[in-house]
Design an enzyme around this catalytic site. Structure first.
Site, PDB file in Angstrom:
ATOM      1  N   ASN A 154      -4.921  -1.899   0.248  1.00  0.00           N
ATOM      2  CA  ASN A 154      -6.310  -2.173   0.643  1.00  0.00           C
ATOM      3  C   ASN A 154      -7.161  -0.940   0.948  1.00  0.00           C
ATOM      4  O   ASN A 154      -8.381  -0.984   0.788  1.00  0.00           O
ATOM      5  CB  ASN A 154      -6.360  -3.194   1.787  1.00  0.00           C
ATOM      6  CG  ASN A 154      -5.663  -2.734   3.023  1.00  0.00           C
ATOM      7  OD1 ASN A 154      -4.786  -1.865   2.966  1.00  0.00           O
ATOM      8  ND2 ASN A 154      -6.038  -3.277   4.156  1.00  0.00           N
ATOM      9  N   GLY A 230       1.662  -1.798   5.954  1.00  0.00           N
ATOM     10  CA  GLY A 230       1.812  -2.944   5.059  1.00  0.00           C
ATOM     11  C   GLY A 230       2.056  -4.217   5.853  1.00  0.00           C
ATOM     12  O   GLY A 230       1.713  -4.304   7.036  1.00  0.00           O
ATOM     13  N   SER A 231       2.698  -5.174   5.197  1.00  0.00           N
ATOM     14  CA  SER A 231       2.821  -6.508   5.799  1.00  0.00           C
ATOM     15  C   SER A 231       3.996  -6.593   6.781  1.00  0.00           C
ATOM     16  O   SER A 231       4.931  -5.785   6.731  1.00  0.00           O
ATOM     17  CB  SER A 231       3.001  -7.540   4.690  1.00  0.00           C
ATOM     18  OG  SER A 231       4.180  -7.231   3.976  1.00  0.00           O
ATOM     19  N   GLU A 250       2.624   0.291  10.700  1.00  0.00           N
ATOM     20  CA  GLU A 250       1.248  -0.186  10.887  1.00  0.00           C
ATOM     21  C   GLU A 250       1.157  -1.504  10.133  1.00  0.00           C
ATOM     22  O   GLU A 250       1.024  -1.513   8.905  1.00  0.00           O
ATOM     23  CB  GLU A 250       0.245   0.839  10.320  1.00  0.00           C
ATOM     24  CG  GLU A 250       0.256   2.190  11.010  1.00  0.00           C
ATOM     25  CD  GLU A 250      -0.467   2.169  12.357  1.00  0.00           C
ATOM     26  OE1 GLU A 250      -1.063   1.137  12.719  1.00  0.00           O
ATOM     27  OE2 GLU A 250      -0.419   3.195  13.047  1.00  0.00           O
ATOM     28  N   LEU A 251       1.236  -2.626  10.863  1.00  0.00           N
ATOM     29  CA  LEU A 251       1.363  -3.924  10.198  1.00  0.00           C
ATOM     30  C   LEU A 251       0.083  -4.753  10.333  1.00  0.00           C
ATOM     31  O   LEU A 251      -0.986  -4.218  10.529  1.00  0.00           O
ATOM     32  CB  LEU A 251       2.593  -4.649  10.745  1.00  0.00           C
ATOM     33  CG  LEU A 251       3.880  -3.808  10.767  1.00  0.00           C
ATOM     34  CD1 LEU A 251       5.022  -4.565  11.396  1.00  0.00           C
ATOM     35  CD2 LEU A 251       4.252  -3.333   9.362  1.00  0.00           C
ATOM     36  N   CYS A 284      -6.719  -4.893   7.757  1.00  0.00           N
ATOM     37  CA  CYS A 284      -5.751  -5.324   8.770  1.00  0.00           C
ATOM     38  C   CYS A 284      -6.404  -5.669  10.105  1.00  0.00           C
ATOM     39  O   CYS A 284      -5.844  -6.418  10.888  1.00  0.00           O
ATOM     40  CB  CYS A 284      -4.691  -4.251   8.952  1.00  0.00           C
ATOM     41  SG  CYS A 284      -5.430  -2.642   9.162  1.00  0.00           S
ATOM     42  N   GLU A 378      -1.788 -14.056   9.649  1.00  0.00           N
ATOM     43  CA  GLU A 378      -2.812 -13.117   9.183  1.00  0.00           C
ATOM     44  C   GLU A 378      -3.427 -13.674   7.897  1.00  0.00           C
ATOM     45  O   GLU A 378      -2.713 -13.834   6.905  1.00  0.00           O
ATOM     46  CB  GLU A 378      -2.152 -11.760   8.912  1.00  0.00           C
ATOM     47  CG  GLU A 378      -3.130 -10.744   8.393  1.00  0.00           C
ATOM     48  CD  GLU A 378      -2.483  -9.424   7.982  1.00  0.00           C
ATOM     49  OE1 GLU A 378      -1.427  -9.442   7.334  1.00  0.00           O
ATOM     50  OE2 GLU A 378      -3.059  -8.379   8.297  1.00  0.00           O
TER      51      GLU A 378
HETATM   52  P1  NAD Z   1       3.044  -5.062   1.328  1.00  0.00           P
HETATM   53  O1  NAD Z   1       3.802  -5.085   2.599  1.00  0.00           O
HETATM   54  O2  NAD Z   1       3.279  -6.139   0.349  1.00  0.00           O
HETATM   55  O3  NAD Z   1       3.307  -3.675   0.557  1.00  0.00           O
HETATM   56  C1  NAD Z   1       3.103  -2.445   1.176  1.00  0.00           C
HETATM   57  C2  NAD Z   1       3.966  -1.386   0.514  1.00  0.00           C
HETATM   58  O4  NAD Z   1       5.344  -1.656   0.787  1.00  0.00           O
HETATM   59  C3  NAD Z   1       3.833  -1.302  -1.004  1.00  0.00           C
HETATM   60  O5  NAD Z   1       3.822   0.042  -1.400  1.00  0.00           O
HETATM   61  C4  NAD Z   1       5.106  -1.988  -1.474  1.00  0.00           C
HETATM   62  O6  NAD Z   1       5.534  -1.568  -2.762  1.00  0.00           O
HETATM   63  C5  NAD Z   1       6.094  -1.549  -0.416  1.00  0.00           C
HETATM   64  N1  NAD Z   1       7.292  -2.391  -0.283  1.00  0.00           N
HETATM   65  C6  NAD Z   1       7.443  -3.711  -0.577  1.00  0.00           C
HETATM   66  N2  NAD Z   1       8.702  -4.114  -0.297  1.00  0.00           N
HETATM   67  C7  NAD Z   1       9.356  -3.036   0.198  1.00  0.00           C
HETATM   68  C8  NAD Z   1      10.674  -2.821   0.702  1.00  0.00           C
HETATM   69  N3  NAD Z   1      11.576  -3.806   0.734  1.00  0.00           N
HETATM   70  N4  NAD Z   1      11.014  -1.589   1.157  1.00  0.00           N
HETATM   71  C9  NAD Z   1      10.107  -0.576   1.153  1.00  0.00           C
HETATM   72  N5  NAD Z   1       8.849  -0.732   0.678  1.00  0.00           N
HETATM   73  C10 NAD Z   1       8.482  -1.935   0.215  1.00  0.00           C
HETATM   74  O7  NAD Z   1       1.485  -4.984   1.751  1.00  0.00           O
HETATM   75  P2  NAD Z   1       0.162  -5.131   0.874  1.00  0.00           P
HETATM   76  O8  NAD Z   1       0.041  -6.533   0.382  1.00  0.00           O
HETATM   77  O9  NAD Z   1       0.067  -4.014  -0.102  1.00  0.00           O
HETATM   78  O10 NAD Z   1      -0.935  -4.851   2.027  1.00  0.00           O
HETATM   79  C11 NAD Z   1      -1.362  -5.826   2.909  1.00  0.00           C
HETATM   80  C12 NAD Z   1      -0.731  -5.716   4.282  1.00  0.00           C
HETATM   81  O11 NAD Z   1      -0.908  -4.410   4.823  1.00  0.00           O
HETATM   82  C13 NAD Z   1      -1.374  -6.653   5.283  1.00  0.00           C
HETATM   83  O12 NAD Z   1      -0.382  -7.317   6.012  1.00  0.00           O
HETATM   84  C14 NAD Z   1      -2.174  -5.726   6.188  1.00  0.00           C
HETATM   85  O13 NAD Z   1      -2.412  -6.188   7.478  1.00  0.00           O
HETATM   86  C15 NAD Z   1      -1.341  -4.507   6.188  1.00  0.00           C
HETATM   87  N6  NAD Z   1      -2.147  -3.342   6.593  1.00  0.00           N
HETATM   88  C16 NAD Z   1      -1.987  -2.807   7.853  1.00  0.00           C
HETATM   89  C17 NAD Z   1      -2.773  -1.730   8.263  1.00  0.00           C
HETATM   90  C18 NAD Z   1      -2.604  -1.091   9.607  1.00  0.00           C
HETATM   91  O14 NAD Z   1      -3.027   0.052   9.765  1.00  0.00           O
HETATM   92  N7  NAD Z   1      -2.016  -1.739  10.577  1.00  0.00           N
HETATM   93  C19 NAD Z   1      -3.729  -1.202   7.402  1.00  0.00           C
HETATM   94  C20 NAD Z   1      -3.864  -1.790   6.137  1.00  0.00           C
HETATM   95  C21 NAD Z   1      -3.069  -2.846   5.734  1.00  0.00           C
END
Ligand code: NAD
Length: 478
Positions: A154, A230-231, A250-251, A284, A378
């Site tokens: 994002n 990420g998530s 950072e989730l 997020c 979320e």
């Molecule tokens: P995602 O968790 O699907 O993917 C994030 C990253 O993790 C990608 O690069 C993906 O390839 C990698 N990944 C996936 N499975 C993995 C594994 N098993 N081991 C290691 N890496 C792996 O997230 P997304 O859909 O790209 O982004 C959305 C999420 O990110 C939302 O939940 C959002 O809240 C969160 N987010 C948090 C913040 C914050 O600062 N807290 C900021 C932006 C986005």
């Protein structure tokens, strides 16, 4: 365009590799073909990064690290339109918002450049302890070594730089795995750092899936720290797999915003339109739950619906577009399903709720229950709920009723109340008279509960990317 991983300055995009397409989420046009990396590439990247840490980065003087980061900031400033166009295409982010992301990314590089020169420590009063006379105690901060950085789609550039720039400022090397949905800006970033004079191998980029490459990076024993945005489900898996490594997570969140009856209504409404719908709510800290004091509930809702309906939806490449597509059709379908599910359980759609391909109209819901998915989970979509409350105590209870705790907004002219509420919220960051969605790149940023572990914001990321070393000296007592 065909792109692959870059390890020690050399791209790996050979024909024999498995491929994946990156599409513009608005019109599904192919914008890049990825030559995917696998676990062997991850191993090569980490080994090389480890070598470069010991041979180049660990001993690099602070002024040199600062200069590289300053040059990278200048280069990004020069190429801002080019980078904004890439983000618009790969993420479907409206062009005005893509430009905002680049501006913030430049600042992150500048903050990191400045703070490269401030990796300070302290001198301890050793004689405070019985028997500590004639001893000197030094507390130093040292870089960790190889930092593994994994990012979401994002904010493909700014969130990457929130990891890479502080890591380099502290003297580490980085193996960076960007989201496979948005790897084009990451690929361009390598060239930018090369041009800024960063030694090859100090930033290696792995283009691959989470399963194939993310997991291998998290498991690698030469990686000292994983910094992940990420998530929640992926964050949980990383926490389990990381073993003894330091971990920053950072989730997600379902950010609350509390509007008291004495709040400045007009500005609050307009900032919450942006706060809930910017980048289709795929932020997020997007405003997801808006709690409005009963006395102003109806007038707030009416103004909110009206202003939301004025937003311009469409092609993210157009200057006039406020809301573009969601990242893919699967995500848009998922969000639509959550709206329909809430409606079936008694919620009311005040506006929006319509999907066409990847486009979902900005949606305001009312009459919601705390166990509906649009409240409890979320949403990460252009969906917001407006909920009435009576008392301050009730507002705090509603806001805290969540597994998440990343950022919140509190709107009132009563400073005593604002501080009371801020103190009681179980949340990493609270804004007073500002939306939960607002973030500056120099304040500590991160969650409590299941929103994460650790803090970013350049100074705080540098703290998390260094290790304390103690050196004690015993002096001769003559
Ligand atoms: P995602 O968790 O699907 O993917 C994030 C990253 O993790 C990608 O690069 C993906 O390839 C990698 N990944 C996936 N499975 C993995 C594994 N098993 N081991 C290691 N890496 C792996 O997230 P997304 O859909 O790209 O982004 C959305 C999420 O990110 C939302 O939940 C959002 O809240 C969160 N987010 C948090 C913040 C914050 O600062 N807290 C900021 C932006 C986005």
């Amino acid at each position: 365009m065909r792109i692959g991983s870059t390890i020690q300055g050399i791209e790996r995009a050979e024909e024999k590799r498995e491929t994946m397409e990156v599409q513009n989420p608005y019109n599904q046009k192919k914008i890049a073909e990825l030559a995917l990396a696998g676990p062997q590439d991850v191993n090569d990247a980490v080994q090389n990064s480890y070598e470069i840490f010991h041979s180049r980065m660990k001993g690099m003087p602070a002024h040199e690290r600062a200069e590289i980061l300053r040059r990278a900031a200048d280069a990004l400033h020069q190429k801002q339109e080019e980078f904004a166009a890439v983000i618009m295409q790969e993420a479907g982010k409206p062009i005005r918002h893509s430009r905002e992301e680049i501006k913030r990314s430049i600042q992150v590089l500048r903050f990191s450049s400045e703070l490269s020169k401030h990796r300070t420590g302290e001198v301890l009063p050793m004689d405070a302890a019985i028997g500590g006379e004639n001893r000197v105690g030094l507390v130093k901060r040292e870089p960790l070594g190889v930092v593994g950085a994994i990012t979401p789609f994002n904010f493909p550039l700014n969130l990457a730089l929130h990891k890479i720039a502080p890591a380099l400022a502290a003297g580490n090397t980085v193996v960076f795995k960007p989201a496979e949905k948005t790897p084009v800006s990451a690929h361009k970033l390598v060239t930018l750092f090369q041009e800024a004079g960063l030694p090859d191998g100090a930033l290696n980029v792995i283009i691959g899936t989470g399963k194939e490459t993310g997991e291998a990076l998290v498991a690698h024993e030469l990686v000292q720290k994983i910094t992940f945005t990420g998530s929640l489900p992926v964050g949980r898996a990383i926490r389990k797999a990381a073993g003894f490594k330091k971990v920053t997570l950072e989730l997600g969140s379902n950010s609350p915003n509390i509007i008291f009856a004495d709040a400045e209504l007009e500005t609050t409404v307009s900032s919450l339109v942006k706060g809930a719908f910017a980048f289709s709510g795929q932020v997020c800290i997007s405003a997801q739950r808006i709690y409005v004091q009963q006395e102003i509930y109806e007038s707030f809702l009416e103004a909110y619906v009206q202003q939301t309906e004025n937003l311009t939806l469409g092609n993210p490449g157009e200057e006039s577009t406020d809301i573009g597509p969601m990242i893919n059709e699967e995500e848009a379908e998922r969000a639509k399903h959550w709206i329909d599910d809430a409606k079936a359980k008694g919620a009311v759609i005040q506006t929006g709720g319509e999907r066409n391909g990847t486009m979902l109209t900005p949606t305001i819901m009312s009459n919601v229950q705390s166990n509906m998915k649009i409240i409890a989970d979320e949403v990460f979509a252009p969906i917001v709920s407006v909920i009435p409350f009576e008392t301050e105590k009730e507002a705090v209870e509603f806001a805290n009723d969540s597994i998440y705790g990343l950022q919140a907004g509190v709107f009132t002219k009563d400073i005593d109340r604002a501080m009371r509420v801020a103190n009681q919220l179980e949340i990493g960051g609270v804004w007073i008279n500002e939306i939960s969605t607002y973030r500056q790149d120099n304040h500590p940023y991160g969650g409590v509960k299941q929103s994460g572990i650790g803090r970013e914001g350049v100074k705080y990321a540098i703290e998390d990317m260094t290790e304390i070393k103690f050196i004690g000296i015993k002096m001769e007592d003559k």
